[in-house]
Design a protein around this motif. Structure first.
Motif, short mmCIF file in Angstrom:
data_model
loop_
_atom_site.label_atom_id
_atom_site.label_comp_id
_atom_site.label_asym_id
_atom_site.label_seq_id
_atom_site.Cartn_x
_atom_site.Cartn_y
_atom_site.Cartn_z
N ARG A 1 0.86 -1.19 0.00
CA ARG A 1 0.00 0.00 0.00
C ARG A 1 0.89 1.25 0.00
NH1 ARG A 1 -5.38 -1.69 1.15
NH2 ARG A 1 -5.43 -3.87 1.87
N ASP B 1 -11.96 10.22 -2.86
CA ASP B 1 -12.99 9.20 -2.68
C ASP B 1 -12.86 8.65 -1.26
OD1 ASP B 1 -14.45 6.77 -2.62
OD2 ASP B 1 -14.27 6.57 -4.80
N GLN C 1 -13.70 6.03 0.03
CA GLN C 1 -13.34 4.61 0.05
C GLN C 1 -11.85 4.38 -0.15
OE1 GLN C 1 -15.57 2.69 1.12
NE2 GLN C 1 -17.36 2.42 -0.17
N TRP C 2 -11.13 5.40 -0.62
CA TRP C 2 -9.69 5.22 -0.77
C TRP C 2 -9.05 5.01 0.60
CZ3 TRP C 2 -5.38 8.85 0.08
CH2 TRP C 2 -4.15 8.30 -0.34
N ASN C 3 -9.48 5.81 1.58
CA ASN C 3 -9.12 5.57 2.98
C ASN C 3 -7.60 5.51 3.19
OD1 ASN C 3 -9.62 5.06 5.71
ND2 ASN C 3 -9.66 2.83 5.40
N GLU D 1 -6.02 2.28 2.31
CA GLU D 1 -6.43 1.07 3.05
C GLU D 1 -7.81 0.60 2.59
OE1 GLU D 1 -4.60 -0.67 5.25
OE2 GLU D 1 -2.90 0.69 4.93
N TYR D 2 -7.96 0.31 1.32
CA TYR D 2 -9.23 -0.17 0.78
C TYR D 2 -9.13 -1.67 0.51
CZ TYR D 2 -6.24 0.60 -3.24
OH TYR D 2 -5.17 0.59 -4.09
N ASP D 3 -10.26 -2.27 0.18
CA ASP D 3 -10.28 -3.66 -0.26
C ASP D 3 -11.36 -3.80 -1.33
OD1 ASP D 3 -12.75 -3.84 1.10
OD2 ASP D 3 -11.79 -4.63 2.91
N ASP D 4 -11.65 -5.01 -1.75
CA ASP D 4 -12.61 -5.21 -2.83
C ASP D 4 -14.02 -4.81 -2.43
OD1 ASP D 4 -10.66 -6.10 -4.55
OD2 ASP D 4 -11.01 -8.23 -4.16
N ALA E 1 -14.73 -2.38 -0.08
CA ALA E 1 -14.73 -0.91 0.10
C ALA E 1 -13.63 -0.36 -0.80
CB ALA E 1 -14.47 -0.56 1.56
N TYR E 2 -14.00 -0.13 -2.04
CA TYR E 2 -13.05 0.20 -3.11
C TYR E 2 -13.39 1.58 -3.67
CZ TYR E 2 -10.85 -0.27 -7.77
OH TYR E 2 -10.11 -0.10 -8.90
N PRO E 3 -12.39 2.42 -3.94
CA PRO E 3 -12.66 3.79 -4.42
C PRO E 3 -13.08 3.83 -5.89
CG PRO E 3 -10.31 3.42 -4.33
CD PRO E 3 -10.95 2.18 -3.73
#
Length: 371
Positions: A115, A196, A198-200, A203-206, A208-210
């Motif tokens: 990441r 976005d 969801q970018w976080n 630290e996103y995943d499938d 919670a994806y931007p």
């Protein structure tokens, strides 16, 4: 975090540690590559292809992967880059998510994806990694290095950092430095991703994806990859039929061109990792060939050592305008390279080298035939 590795990919491990230009190092890193043709006994028929930001190493179909590649019409037996004569290597860029080590890869020190812990990435790092692949495959001197778009930047860095690594060079819609317009566009693309929620912070995943950020970033890119002339000729002001409009949003999609951008973006977003996009995009903004000699871009080009070079571009390219290919040819010429610039009248903008093969193919073949 997901990697998208095409079937038939092969891999070469990079030295560990693998130091990067801006500090830090990678451990246990690798490069993905594919090859076509056979290497001559003297190793003198090798061509290296360096790609734009998003392509993988699968430039054309082969026995290990029969799916058409991103440059299928250009590369293969009897084609413009004739694999009956040439041994062709295509590498996936360092920092990508398509086989080579990048932010989506597993950090061996932590057992989780890098990441934003991935070190700062530069175009020059991609050049160093590509040079290692060439050497590992037993090639001492390339007949030619071909760089497209971002790959044109990587190719110039490769030639500068490894004098004598190639006899010839074809730079296609590339540049020796990032211009303010291109930097501005890529900055907006990165901002769309980072804003976005969801970018976080990477630290996103499938789940919670931007997606919205990636869609906007891709749409901005696609707009600059083609020309206003093509947009007008291809779509005009044609509106969508009522049954193709989605939902009740009064400001929703209305024109065919909007629908095209939306469809293109949706096909892309889940096929490229957002953090990898950020890293590669920024590496292009940082690039200026003059940095290495603490001088101007022109001085950097004049210090590149290659026998012959051809810079190809199109008049309708707004992202890497034809003036940048002329700058490459002039700078290399000043350093003693037999270099020229070929400006093509394609209406298809920056992406012309991917689709207007009827114009680009003969120029590429003609240069290779002259080596």
């Amino acid at each position: 975090m997901t990697e998208f590795i095409p079937p038939g990919s092969r891999f070469i491990d990079l030295p560990s540690p693998f130091p990067l230009k801006r500090g830090g190092a990678l451990h246990g890193a690798r490069m993905a590559y594919e090859t076509w043709g056979a290497l001559d006994a003297d190793g003198g028929n090798a061509i290296l292809i360096l790609t734009g930001l998003s392509p993988d190493a699968h430039a054309a179909s082969h026995a290990g992967n029969r799916e058409p590649g991103w440059w299928e019409s250009m590369l293969g037996p009897g084609k413009y880059i004739d694999t009956r004569r040439w041994f062709v290597i295509c590498v996936n860029s360092l920092g990508s998510c398509k086989g080579s080590t990048g932010p989506a890869s597993i950090d061996p020190d932590t057992g989780r994806s890098y990441r934003l812990d991935f070190p700062e990435l530069s175009v020059e790092d991609g050049a160093d990694a590509a040079a290692h692949v060439v050497r590992a495959l037993g090639v001492e001197r390339l007949a030619c290095v071909i760089g497209n778009s971002m790959g044109g930047m990587v190719a110039l860095a490769l030639l500068q950092r490894f004098p004598g690594i190639a006899h010839g060079h074809i730079n296609i819609s590339g540049a020796a430095r990032a211009l303010p317009f291109s930097i501005a566009i890529r900055s907006l693309q990165r901002e769309a991703i980072r804003l976005d929620p969801q970018w976080n912070l990477g630290e996103y995943d499938d789940d919670a994806y931007p997606e919205a950020g990636m869609r906007m970033a891709r749409k901005l890119g696609v707009i600059t990859y083609r020309s206003a002339l093509e947009w007008d000729g291809r779509f005009g002001r044609v509106r969508l039929d009522a049954d193709r409009r989605v939902g009740d949003d009064p400001f929703g999609l209305e024109f065919e061109v909007e629908s095209y951008l939306e469809g293109h973006a949706r096909r892309f977003v889940r096929r490229f990792d957002p953090n990898c996009y950020l890293y590669l995009s920024r590496s292009m903004d940082w690039f200026d060939l003059g940095e290495s000699c603490h001088g101007t871009c022109e001085e950097g080009l004049s210090k590149v050592r290659v026998n012959r070079a051809l810079a190809i571009g199109v008049y309708t390219d707004i992202l890497f305008p034809i003036e940048q290919q002329q700058e490459i040819a002039d700078g290399l010429l000043a350093g003693g390279t037999d270099a020229q610039c070929l400006a093509l009248p394609s209406p298809q903008g920056h992406d012309a080298f991917l689709v207007d093969i009827a114009r680009f193919g003969p120029a590429v073949r003609g240069f290779l035939d002259s080596l």
